[in-house]
Motif scaffolding. Structure first.
Motif, PDB file in Angstrom:
ATOM      1  N   ALA A  20      -0.879  -6.610 -44.883  1.00  0.00           N
ATOM      2  CA  ALA A  20      -0.699  -7.911 -44.228  1.00  0.00           C
ATOM      3  C   ALA A  20       0.438  -7.873 -43.211  1.00  0.00           C
ATOM      4  CB  ALA A  20      -0.446  -9.000 -45.270  1.00  0.00           C
ATOM      5  N   ALA A  21       1.374  -6.942 -43.392  1.00  0.00           N
ATOM      6  CA  ALA A  21       2.483  -6.781 -42.445  1.00  0.00           C
ATOM      7  C   ALA A  21       2.088  -5.882 -41.274  1.00  0.00           C
ATOM      8  CB  ALA A  21       3.696  -6.202 -43.165  1.00  0.00           C
ATOM      9  N   GLY A  22       0.824  -5.423 -41.260  1.00  0.00           N
ATOM     10  CA  GLY A  22       0.352  -4.566 -40.174  1.00  0.00           C
ATOM     11  C   GLY A  22       0.735  -3.108 -40.346  1.00  0.00           C
ATOM     12  N   GLU A  23       1.155  -2.744 -41.555  1.00  0.00           N
ATOM     13  CA  GLU A  23       1.554  -1.374 -41.837  1.00  0.00           C
ATOM     14  C   GLU A  23       0.483  -0.695 -42.690  1.00  0.00           C
ATOM     15  OE1 GLU A  23       5.279  -1.882 -43.791  1.00  0.00           O
ATOM     16  OE2 GLU A  23       6.210  -2.823 -42.043  1.00  0.00           O
ATOM     17  N   SER A  24       0.574   0.618 -42.790  1.00  0.00           N
ATOM     18  CA  SER A  24      -0.372   1.319 -43.652  1.00  0.00           C
ATOM     19  C   SER A  24       0.105   1.237 -45.095  1.00  0.00           C
ATOM     20  CB  SER A  24      -0.519   2.778 -43.226  1.00  0.00           C
ATOM     21  OG  SER A  24       0.652   3.498 -43.514  1.00  0.00           O
ATOM     22  N   SER A  71      -3.691  -6.222 -35.964  1.00  0.00           N
ATOM     23  CA  SER A  71      -4.471  -5.432 -35.010  1.00  0.00           C
ATOM     24  C   SER A  71      -4.595  -3.971 -35.420  1.00  0.00           C
ATOM     25  CB  SER A  71      -3.841  -5.525 -33.616  1.00  0.00           C
ATOM     26  OG  SER A  71      -2.511  -5.033 -33.657  1.00  0.00           O
ATOM     27  N   ASN A  72      -3.728  -3.496 -36.314  1.00  0.00           N
ATOM     28  CA  ASN A  72      -3.828  -2.117 -36.800  1.00  0.00           C
ATOM     29  C   ASN A  72      -4.971  -1.941 -37.786  1.00  0.00           C
ATOM     30  OD1 ASN A  72      -1.640  -1.270 -35.301  1.00  0.00           O
ATOM     31  ND2 ASN A  72      -0.188  -1.651 -36.943  1.00  0.00           N
ATOM     32  N   GLY A  73      -5.520  -3.043 -38.284  1.00  0.00           N
ATOM     33  CA  GLY A  73      -6.588  -2.959 -39.270  1.00  0.00           C
ATOM     34  C   GLY A  73      -6.043  -2.564 -40.625  1.00  0.00           C
ATOM     35  N   LEU A  74      -6.879  -1.972 -41.442  1.00  0.00           N
ATOM     36  CA  LEU A  74      -6.489  -1.536 -42.785  1.00  0.00           C
ATOM     37  C   LEU A  74      -6.450  -0.023 -42.824  1.00  0.00           C
ATOM     38  CD1 LEU A  74      -8.630  -3.854 -45.104  1.00  0.00           C
ATOM     39  CD2 LEU A  74      -6.302  -4.181 -44.320  1.00  0.00           C
ATOM     40  N   VAL A  75      -5.287   0.505 -43.148  1.00  0.00           N
ATOM     41  CA  VAL A  75      -5.111   1.949 -43.280  1.00  0.00           C
ATOM     42  C   VAL A  75      -4.540   2.206 -44.665  1.00  0.00           C
ATOM     43  CG1 VAL A  75      -3.998   4.013 -42.364  1.00  0.00           C
ATOM     44  CG2 VAL A  75      -4.698   2.174 -40.806  1.00  0.00           C
ATOM     45  N   ILE A  76      -5.299   2.930 -45.481  1.00  0.00           N
ATOM     46  CA  ILE A  76      -4.902   3.231 -46.854  1.00  0.00           C
ATOM     47  C   ILE A  76      -4.915   4.751 -47.028  1.00  0.00           C
ATOM     48  CG2 ILE A  76      -5.465   2.941 -49.289  1.00  0.00           C
ATOM     49  CD1 ILE A  76      -6.945   0.325 -48.454  1.00  0.00           C
ATOM     50  N   ASP A  90     -24.416  -2.647 -43.522  1.00  0.00           N
ATOM     51  CA  ASP A  90     -24.728  -3.886 -42.811  1.00  0.00           C
ATOM     52  C   ASP A  90     -23.517  -4.814 -42.677  1.00  0.00           C
ATOM     53  OD1 ASP A  90     -27.410  -3.131 -42.469  1.00  0.00           O
ATOM     54  OD2 ASP A  90     -27.961  -3.970 -44.415  1.00  0.00           O
ATOM     55  N   SER A  91     -22.332  -4.305 -42.956  1.00  0.00           N
ATOM     56  CA  SER A  91     -21.123  -5.102 -42.773  1.00  0.00           C
ATOM     57  C   SER A  91     -20.587  -4.893 -41.371  1.00  0.00           C
ATOM     58  CB  SER A  91     -20.038  -4.684 -43.770  1.00  0.00           C
ATOM     59  OG  SER A  91     -20.456  -4.929 -45.083  1.00  0.00           O
ATOM     60  N   HIS A  92     -20.014  -5.930 -40.824  1.00  0.00           N
ATOM     61  CA  HIS A  92     -19.355  -5.817 -39.526  1.00  0.00           C
ATOM     62  C   HIS A  92     -17.903  -6.222 -39.720  1.00  0.00           C
ATOM     63  CE1 HIS A  92     -18.500  -5.914 -35.295  1.00  0.00           C
ATOM     64  NE2 HIS A  92     -17.972  -7.105 -35.473  1.00  0.00           N
ATOM     65  N   LEU A  93     -17.016  -5.261 -39.531  1.00  0.00           N
ATOM     66  CA  LEU A  93     -15.591  -5.542 -39.636  1.00  0.00           C
ATOM     67  C   LEU A  93     -15.042  -5.713 -38.226  1.00  0.00           C
ATOM     68  CD1 LEU A  93     -14.609  -2.810 -42.260  1.00  0.00           C
ATOM     69  CD2 LEU A  93     -15.260  -5.195 -42.676  1.00  0.00           C
ATOM     70  N   GLY A  94     -14.226  -6.699 -38.043  1.00  0.00           N
ATOM     71  CA  GLY A  94     -13.626  -6.926 -36.731  1.00  0.00           C
ATOM     72  C   GLY A  94     -12.314  -6.177 -36.571  1.00  0.00           C
ATOM     73  N   PHE A  95     -12.120  -5.149 -37.376  1.00  0.00           N
ATOM     74  CA  PHE A  95     -10.878  -4.375 -37.350  1.00  0.00           C
ATOM     75  C   PHE A  95     -11.178  -2.989 -37.902  1.00  0.00           C
ATOM     76  CE2 PHE A  95     -11.171  -7.167 -41.012  1.00  0.00           C
ATOM     77  CZ  PHE A  95     -11.204  -6.268 -42.053  1.00  0.00           C
ATOM     78  N   ARG A  96     -10.217  -2.100 -37.753  1.00  0.00           N
ATOM     79  CA  ARG A  96     -10.354  -0.716 -38.202  1.00  0.00           C
ATOM     80  C   ARG A  96     -10.132  -0.638 -39.716  1.00  0.00           C
ATOM     81  NH1 ARG A  96      -6.036   4.006 -37.051  1.00  0.00           N
ATOM     82  NH2 ARG A  96      -4.681   2.273 -37.535  1.00  0.00           N
ATOM     83  N   LEU A  97     -10.950   0.127 -40.402  1.00  0.00           N
ATOM     84  CA  LEU A  97     -10.776   0.446 -41.821  1.00  0.00           C
ATOM     85  C   LEU A  97     -10.674   1.945 -41.933  1.00  0.00           C
ATOM     86  CD1 LEU A  97     -10.733  -0.148 -44.862  1.00  0.00           C
ATOM     87  CD2 LEU A  97     -13.241  -0.137 -44.799  1.00  0.00           C
ATOM     88  N   TRP A  98      -9.534   2.438 -42.407  1.00  0.00           N
ATOM     89  CA  TRP A  98      -9.306   3.868 -42.511  1.00  0.00           C
ATOM     90  C   TRP A  98      -8.780   4.174 -43.903  1.00  0.00           C
ATOM     91  CZ3 TRP A  98     -10.032   7.786 -38.982  1.00  0.00           C
ATOM     92  CH2 TRP A  98      -9.479   9.023 -39.299  1.00  0.00           C
ATOM     93  N   CYS A  99      -9.500   4.984 -44.652  1.00  0.00           N
ATOM     94  CA  CYS A  99      -9.067   5.424 -45.980  1.00  0.00           C
ATOM     95  C   CYS A  99      -8.990   6.935 -45.966  1.00  0.00           C
ATOM     96  CB  CYS A  99     -10.056   4.969 -47.055  1.00  0.00           C
ATOM     97  SG  CYS A  99     -10.174   3.192 -47.218  1.00  0.00           S
ATOM     98  N   GLU A 100      -7.844   7.429 -46.341  1.00  0.00           N
ATOM     99  CA  GLU A 100      -7.630   8.867 -46.320  1.00  0.00           C
ATOM    100  C   GLU A 100      -7.083   9.318 -47.657  1.00  0.00           C
ATOM    101  OE1 GLU A 100      -5.487  11.969 -43.330  1.00  0.00           O
ATOM    102  OE2 GLU A 100      -4.611  10.003 -43.486  1.00  0.00           O
TER     103      GLU A 100
END
Length: 100
Positions: A20-24, A71-76, A90-100
């Motif tokens: 929520a703070a825009g951080e990973s 704007s950074n989306g979700l980075v985990i 079939d989901s549309h996310l309006g932001f980046r989702l990155w899981c590593e």
């Protein structure tokens, strides 16, 4: 929204604060790795590195959470997602989702 968070684990609350703070949400910083972990095998992953698919689904689909995603989306990074398979077909996310 805070009533929803009451059922979250400590690591899910921590992850959401970061996201929520825009951080990973980097679990390598939350709980530094002492050994190499295999992301294809749940063995050896401590509970403090685990996020539930229910948590992930909620923050990706509940309007009040979506509105807080920066704007950074979700980075985990460095977390094991546990539970039912996460189906985003079939989901549309309006932001980046990155899981590593």
């Amino acid at each position: 929204m805070s009533d929803v968070q009451e059922g979250w684990t400590a690591q899910e609350k921590w992850a959401w604060q970061r996201l929520a703070a825009g951080e990973s949400a980097d679990f390598n910083a939350y709980e530094p790795l002492k050994r190499e972990l295999d992301p294809r095998n749940a063995e050896g992953w401590s509970p403090s590195r685990q996020l539930s698919t229910d948590f992930i689904k909620l923050i990706l689909t509940h309007t009040s959470f979506i509105e807080e995603i920066g704007s950074n989306g979700l980075v985990i990074t460095g977390a094991l997602i546990t539970g039912e398979p996460l189906n985003l077909e079939d989901s549309h996310l309006g932001f980046r989702l990155w899981c590593e």
